[in-house]
Design an enzyme around this catalytic site. Structure first.
Site, PDB file in Angstrom:
ATOM      1  CB  VAL A 180     -50.608  77.224 -65.016  1.00  0.00           C
ATOM      2  CG1 VAL A 180     -50.963  77.006 -63.553  1.00  0.00           C
ATOM      3  CG2 VAL A 180     -51.254  78.512 -65.522  1.00  0.00           C
ATOM      4  CB  CYS A 181     -48.012  72.608 -66.080  1.00  0.00           C
ATOM      5  SG  CYS A 181     -49.735  72.238 -66.442  1.00  0.00           S
ATOM      6  CB  SER A 182     -43.706  75.547 -66.782  1.00  0.00           C
ATOM      7  OG  SER A 182     -43.949  74.708 -67.899  1.00  0.00           O
ATOM      8  CG  ASP A 183     -44.620  79.519 -63.157  1.00  0.00           C
ATOM      9  OD1 ASP A 183     -43.439  79.337 -63.525  1.00  0.00           O
ATOM     10  OD2 ASP A 183     -45.246  80.562 -63.408  1.00  0.00           O
ATOM     11  CD  GLN A 184     -49.959  72.646 -60.045  1.00  0.00           C
ATOM     12  OE1 GLN A 184     -50.514  72.936 -61.098  1.00  0.00           O
ATOM     13  NE2 GLN A 184     -50.428  71.706 -59.239  1.00  0.00           N
TER      14      GLN A 184
END
Length: 199
Positions: free
Chosen positions: A90-94
């Site tokens: 999720v962090c890598s998309d956010q």
């Protein structure tokens, strides 16, 4: 004009939410991403409230410079984005998603500060894989999670919550969003809350 720009940006954000590929930025290096599985949605207790001064801090950035929250006082509104950990789905998309709405921040005289508890080498390698991010990426590694803890978003496992704090030019917190750690926050929330600030 400002209302037109807000409607336009919110429209873009909503459209992007309907296009799965717009957020699948980590697909490029997905073999390097660690998936921790489903986590407890929220695991901390806030220590700050809307209407209070934001706790000041100074943290190192991956550019090699230190960034102090109060350096923006009287100059820029600030949105702090705490994320749990580098190299996670999720962090890598956010964070790359914020590149899509960079103009939203410029329009609202705002800067984004990205913070994790990871160390600088880890953050540097991760952001190099994600591509250029226009905002400062800061390490709350040592003392471990001290800034996240001051805001009340340090989880019991030592990572930060997925949390957003909007701070006006006077250094006052105007909005807080601590969301489910397993879900990417809605960009529309950022647009709406930044627009509420008197510029």
């Amino acid at each position: 004009m400002k209302n037109y720009c807000q409607a336009f940006i919110v429209g873009i954000v909503l459209c992007l939410g309907l296009i799965p590929g717009a957020w699948a930025l980590s697909d490029v290096y997905k073999k390097n991403i660690y998936n921790p599985g489903k986590l407890k949605p929220i695991d901390s207790t806030l220590k700050v409230k809307v209407g209070e001064p934001a706790p000041d801090f100074t943290l190192p950035s991956i550019s090699g410079e230190s960034v102090t929250l109060s350096q923006y006082r009287g100059k820029k509104n600030v949105l702090i984005s705490f994320v749990p950990a580098a190299w996670t789905p999720v962090c890598s998309d956010q964070w790359p998603g914020y590149n899509i709405v960079k103009d939203l921040f410029a329009e609202n005289e705002a800067i984004l500060l990205g913070i994790t508890v990871d160390n600088i080498p880890t953050l540097y390698a991760w952001t190099q894989q994600m591509g250029d991010l226009w905002f400062p990426v800061l390490s709350d590694f040592w003392p471990h999670g001290a800034v996240a803890d001051r805001y009340g978003v340090l989880r019991s496992d030592g990572v930060a919550e997925r949390a957003l704090f909007v701070i006006d030019k006077q250094g006052i917190i105007t909005a807080i969003n601590v969301s489910d750690i397993n879900v990417r926050p809605d960009l529309e929330w950022c647009a709406v809350e930044l627009e509420k600030i008197d510029h």
